[in-house]
Design a protein around this motif. Structure first.
Motif, PDB file in Angstrom:
ATOM      1  N   UNK A  23      -5.564  -8.137  -5.778  1.00 17.54           N
ATOM      2  CA  UNK A  23      -4.781  -7.075  -5.119  1.00 17.54           C
ATOM      3  C   UNK A  23      -4.959  -7.125  -3.606  1.00 17.54           C
ATOM      4  N   UNK A  24      -6.202  -7.198  -3.204  1.00 17.86           N
ATOM      5  CA  UNK A  24      -6.511  -7.209  -1.766  1.00 17.86           C
ATOM      6  C   UNK A  24      -5.940  -8.459  -1.112  1.00 17.86           C
ATOM      7  N   UNK A  25      -6.042  -9.598  -1.798  1.00 21.62           N
ATOM      8  CA  UNK A  25      -5.468 -10.837  -1.262  1.00 21.62           C
ATOM      9  C   UNK A  25      -3.948 -10.734  -1.151  1.00 21.62           C
ATOM     10  N   UNK A  63       7.342  -5.153  -2.004  1.00 20.92           N
ATOM     11  CA  UNK A  63       8.480  -5.145  -1.083  1.00 20.92           C
ATOM     12  C   UNK A  63       8.244  -6.096   0.093  1.00 20.92           C
ATOM     13  N   UNK A  64       6.984  -6.309   0.436  1.00 20.14           N
ATOM     14  CA  UNK A  64       6.647  -7.154   1.592  1.00 20.14           C
ATOM     15  C   UNK A  64       6.591  -8.640   1.230  1.00 20.14           C
ATOM     16  N   UNK A  65       6.860  -8.956  -0.032  1.00 21.05           N
ATOM     17  CA  UNK A  65       6.832 -10.339  -0.496  1.00 21.05           C
ATOM     18  C   UNK A  65       8.245 -10.757  -0.876  1.00 21.05           C
ATOM     19  N   UNK A  66       8.935 -11.463   0.033  1.00 19.08           N
ATOM     20  CA  UNK A  66      10.328 -11.826  -0.236  1.00 19.08           C
ATOM     21  C   UNK A  66      10.495 -12.724  -1.464  1.00 19.08           C
ATOM     22  N   UNK A  67       9.448 -13.410  -1.884  1.00 22.53           N
ATOM     23  CA  UNK A  67       9.544 -14.266  -3.064  1.00 22.53           C
ATOM     24  C   UNK A  67       9.662 -13.431  -4.351  1.00 22.53           C
ATOM     25  N   UNK A  68       9.247 -12.171  -4.294  1.00 23.95           N
ATOM     26  CA  UNK A  68       9.349 -11.289  -5.457  1.00 23.95           C
ATOM     27  C   UNK A  68      10.712 -10.612  -5.428  1.00 23.95           C
ATOM     28  N   UNK A  69      11.481 -10.791  -6.475  1.00 28.22           N
ATOM     29  CA  UNK A  69      12.853 -10.273  -6.537  1.00 28.22           C
ATOM     30  C   UNK A  69      12.954  -8.967  -7.329  1.00 28.22           C
ATOM     31  N   UNK A  70      11.839  -8.375  -7.674  1.00 25.81           N
ATOM     32  CA  UNK A  70      11.848  -7.088  -8.364  1.00 25.81           C
ATOM     33  C   UNK A  70      11.469  -7.255  -9.813  1.00 25.81           C
ATOM     34  N   UNK A  71      11.216  -6.176 -10.471  1.00 21.87           N
ATOM     35  CA  UNK A  71      11.365  -4.785 -10.080  1.00 21.87           C
ATOM     36  C   UNK A  71      10.247  -4.323  -9.148  1.00 21.87           C
ATOM     37  N   UNK A  72      10.502  -3.199  -8.495  1.00 23.62           N
ATOM     38  CA  UNK A  72       9.526  -2.617  -7.580  1.00 23.62           C
ATOM     39  C   UNK A  72       9.074  -1.290  -8.146  1.00 23.62           C
ATOM     40  N   UNK A 118      -7.380   0.786  -3.541  1.00 33.72           N
ATOM     41  CA  UNK A 118      -7.868   0.096  -4.741  1.00 33.72           C
ATOM     42  C   UNK A 118      -8.905   0.957  -5.464  1.00 33.72           C
ATOM     43  N   UNK A 119      -8.683   1.190  -6.766  1.00 34.54           N
ATOM     44  CA  UNK A 119      -9.599   2.000  -7.571  1.00 34.54           C
ATOM     45  C   UNK A 119     -10.933   1.280  -7.773  1.00 34.54           C
ATOM     46  N   UNK A 120     -11.940   2.042  -8.145  1.00 38.80           N
ATOM     47  CA  UNK A 120     -13.249   1.484  -8.485  1.00 38.80           C
ATOM     48  C   UNK A 120     -13.213   1.022  -9.943  1.00 38.80           C
ATOM     49  N   UNK A 121     -13.998   0.012 -10.270  1.00 40.27           N
ATOM     50  CA  UNK A 121     -14.025  -0.524 -11.629  1.00 40.27           C
ATOM     51  C   UNK A 121     -14.317   0.575 -12.649  1.00 40.27           C
ATOM     52  N   UNK A 123       0.519   1.425  -5.242  1.00 45.26           N
ATOM     53  CA  UNK A 123       0.265   0.688  -3.998  1.00 45.26           C
ATOM     54  C   UNK A 123       0.648  -0.779  -4.168  1.00 45.26           C
ATOM     55  N   UNK A 124       0.348  -1.342  -5.328  1.00 46.97           N
ATOM     56  CA  UNK A 124       0.740  -2.721  -5.622  1.00 46.97           C
ATOM     57  C   UNK A 124       2.260  -2.827  -5.658  1.00 46.97           C
ATOM     58  N   UNK A 125       2.910  -1.883  -6.317  1.00 47.66           N
ATOM     59  CA  UNK A 125       4.366  -1.883  -6.398  1.00 47.66           C
ATOM     60  C   UNK A 125       5.021  -1.796  -5.024  1.00 47.66           C
TER      61      UNK A 125
END
Length: 184
Positions: free
Chosen positions: A86-88, A123-132, A96-99, A117-119
């Motif tokens: 997630x962080x990467x 949006x900032x990753x143009x390679x991802x075409x959705x869903x968001x 980010x939640x705790x384990x 937050x991941x969803x």
């Protein structure tokens, strides 16, 4: 024991079932498969397998090895690998939640918040075409002002500063009212 129940009840009250359902639906669409019938949202996510699969859909190869057996520590490792991925991917550490929030079901609202937050980060990753999931984050709109424009603004008193036109304390009764004693 009573205190533990009270804490769990308070944390459960923070949960929004609609958000949990929205996050679950997003995961199901991303993975192309439904959660097992009869299992609760938190129970399906608890071992981290589904979370790792989602991360690998968003960014192929983000988590090379997903543990499906091997005891509690191996399964908790899935959650840790998901958090690292997630962080990467760009999710802020703050989101980010705790384990233990997931594994011990201590704060499932935070788990759902992390999924949102991941969803949003997708949006900032143009390679991802959705869903968001969740609203699209706003983009920075940087403005450049000339020195002349900046100096012109210094001579104007904005309406936010207010006005004292016609202001007085007439009719104001501040503090205790006046007491008039009549003597006999």
């Amino acid at each position: 024991m009573a205190l533990e129940r009270a804490v769990r009840a308070k944390l459960a009250s923070k949960r929004d079932p609609d958000q949990d359902a929205e996050a679950q639906e997003w995961i199901e669409i991303v993975l192309g498969k439904k959660f097992p019938k009869g299992q609760l949202y938190e129970d399906v996510l608890r071992d981290g397998v589904i979370l790792c699969e989602v991360m690998n859909k968003l960014k192929p190869g983000a988590i090379p090895k997903i543990n499906t057996s091997g005891g509690q520590f191996k399964l908790m490792e899935n959650i840790n690998n998901f958090q690292r991925a997630l962080k990467d991917y760009g999710v802020p550490d703050l989101d980010v939640f705790q384990t233990t929030d997931l594994w011990d079901k201590k704060d499932l609202a935070q788990v759902t918040t992390t999924l949102f937050a991941l969803g949003r980060t997708t949006y900032k990753h143009p390679e991802w075409k959705g869903p968001w999931l969740g609203p699209k984050p706003s983009d920075e709109h940087k403005r450049d002002f000339s020195e002349e424009q900046l100096k012109a603004g210094q001579t104007i008193i904005g309406l936010q500063a207010g006005s004292n036109k016609g202001a007085s304390q007439s009719g104001q009764n501040i503090g205790a009212s006046r007491k008039i004693l009549l003597g006999k």
